[in-house]
Design a protein around this motif. Structure first.
Motif, mmCIF file in Angstrom:
data_model
loop_
_atom_site.group_PDB
_atom_site.id
_atom_site.type_symbol
_atom_site.label_atom_id
_atom_site.label_comp_id
_atom_site.label_asym_id
_atom_site.label_seq_id
_atom_site.Cartn_x
_atom_site.Cartn_y
_atom_site.Cartn_z
ATOM 1 N N ASP A 53 4.934 12.066 2.202
ATOM 2 C CA ASP A 53 5.906 11.546 1.240
ATOM 3 C C ASP A 53 7.183 11.109 1.964
ATOM 4 O O ASP A 53 7.395 11.416 3.145
ATOM 5 N N THR A 54 8.046 10.435 1.237
ATOM 6 C CA THR A 54 9.277 9.920 1.840
ATOM 7 C C THR A 54 10.211 11.034 2.315
ATOM 8 O O THR A 54 11.079 10.814 3.147
ATOM 9 N N LYS A 73 2.390 5.337 -2.317
ATOM 10 C CA LYS A 73 3.578 5.336 -3.172
ATOM 11 C C LYS A 73 4.080 3.902 -3.272
ATOM 12 O O LYS A 73 4.181 3.203 -2.246
ATOM 13 N N TYR A 125 3.630 7.486 -7.729
ATOM 14 C CA TYR A 125 2.497 7.948 -6.922
ATOM 15 C C TYR A 125 1.200 7.368 -7.489
ATOM 16 O O TYR A 125 0.904 7.552 -8.681
ATOM 17 N N PRO A 149 3.493 13.964 -6.438
ATOM 18 C CA PRO A 149 2.284 13.921 -5.598
ATOM 19 C C PRO A 149 1.175 14.832 -6.120
ATOM 20 O O PRO A 149 0.014 14.668 -5.761
#
Ligand code: FUB
Length: 380
Positions: A191-192, A281, A286, A306
């Protein structure tokens, strides 16, 4: 399409049998080695190359289940490496007898593709016995992680991890599978915020239905729950540990729901999860995508976390040639790309070839459905 045997859906019948030379001349993208695979020669009647939306990325080895990543501006594809083994086809995928992994790399989509040397062989994985199925990879710091399912000596699928300082390997496997792992098709999404998650699972030959009690049951169902009016078996997700070698939590079930918030049912074969998880994403949402297996679609749902839940949104890819369909979605060069596979080169489900095509979104964030054939209605 109703429930069909894995073994039954090979190449559709066509009247003309193309010569291998004519077929291979249709490949748009070059590989490092142009030798035609032996088993590609004349096993099935096939379509003309011009009927396919895109052409195989490589033709000197058979590849499937492409997990694509962009690292340092370069594109790496982590596929299964299909081989022509002796095992007859069956519903549990015994004919997918893969023994190693080879990584594909390219500087740009549409450019030459390099096929790397063997990156990991089953003989170098202490716990694994056979069937090195669909892998994925991740990068953290200067280390690359190859995640892969394989059957252990008891015949249970587990998920292993191997590391390397190079994206193309060679990778060194951990001595044991990831603790608490089971089933197939790992997909690792970072993820970011830097946190990574593994999505995994697959029913039928992927054994998800044989792992419902937290322990592998060799005598469990061969297919699914056998309860069409109950929620379908859920794929799993687990947060990865900081060192990327373990689960940081017990895997959780992922809910895939319809537009009323109700879980998709086991009998809903056109939409329910079968295998081939992927997460990406887009604009803060998501997107969980997967294969419906016996109905041969790639589909997706969208969520705000997520972990899901993911609301089913539709199809990404209509059925390809061959039984399986398995993909990845990645952004490169300001566009989004769908990596997928079919059986164009061989006409056989067990010998697949990876491809790529552009994936487009509608203004509302939904994905435009892709037809893998140029001529409408070419799929059977
Ligand atoms: O390639 C072997 C298996 O077939 C994969 O793990 C599944 O996703 C399906 O493509």
């Amino acid at each position: 399409m109703t429930k069909s045997l894995r073994a039954r859906r090979a190449a559709p019948l066509l009247t003309a049998l193309l010569s291998t030379a004519a077929l291979l001349s249709g490949c748009q993208q070059s590989a490092t080695n142009d030798a035609a695979p032996n088993a590609a020669a004349g096993k099935e009647a096939r379509r003309d190359a011009s009927e396919y939306l895109s052409q195989p990325l490589v033709k000197d080895i058979y590849t499937a289940d492409p997990s694509a990543h962009v690292w340092d501006g370069k594109i790496y594809v982590y596929p299964s490496h299909d081989i022509d083994g002796p095992t007859p086809e069956d519903d549990l995928g015994a004919h997918f007898e893969m023994r190693d992994y080879r990584i594909l790399s390219m500087d740009k989509i549409g450019g030459p593709v390099t096929v790397g040397p063997v990156a990991l062989d089953v003989k170098d994985v202490p716990w694994a016995d056979k069937q090195m199925w669909a892998p994925d990879a991740a990068k953290k710091g200067d280390t690359y992680y190859l995640y892969f399912p394989a059957k252990d000596k008891e015949g249970a699928f587990r998920i292993g991890v191997a590391t390397s300082k190079s994206p193309t390997g060679p990778f060194k496997a951990q001595p044991q599978p990831i603790k608490g792992s089971f089933s197939i098709d790992p997909a690792v999404f970072t993820d970011t915020d830097g946190q990574s998650y593994m999505y995994f699972g697959g029913i039928w030959g992927g054994q998800l239905q044989r792992n419902l009690g937290g322990k592998y049951d060799a005598n469990g169902s061969k297919t699914d729950l056998g309860q069409d009016d109950k929620p379908a078996i859920a794929p799993r997700v687990a947060k990865m540990s900081g060192d990327m070698l373990e689960f940081a939590e017990t895997p959780r079930e992922i809910q895939i729901v319809d537009d009323k918030g109700k879980p998709l049912l086991g009998g809903d074969h056109d939409r329910r999860f079968f295998e081939a998880s992927w997460m990406h994403k887009y604009k803060g949402k998501y997107y969980f995508s997967y294969s419906t297996g016996d109905t041969h679609y790639l589909v997706y749902g969208i969520g705000d976390s997520p972990y899901g839940p993911f609301t089913y949104k539709g199809r990404i890819l209509e059925p390809v040639e061959g039984w399986t369909t398995h993909h990845s979605i990645v952004e490169w060069g300001g566009k989004w790309w769908l990596f997928y596979a079919d059986s164009q080169l061989s006409g056989q489900t067990r010998l697949r070839n990876v491809k790529v095509t552009e994936l487009k979104y509608n203004p509302d964030g939904t994905i435009q459905t892709i037809n893998p054939f140029v001529k409408k209605g070419a799929a059977d």
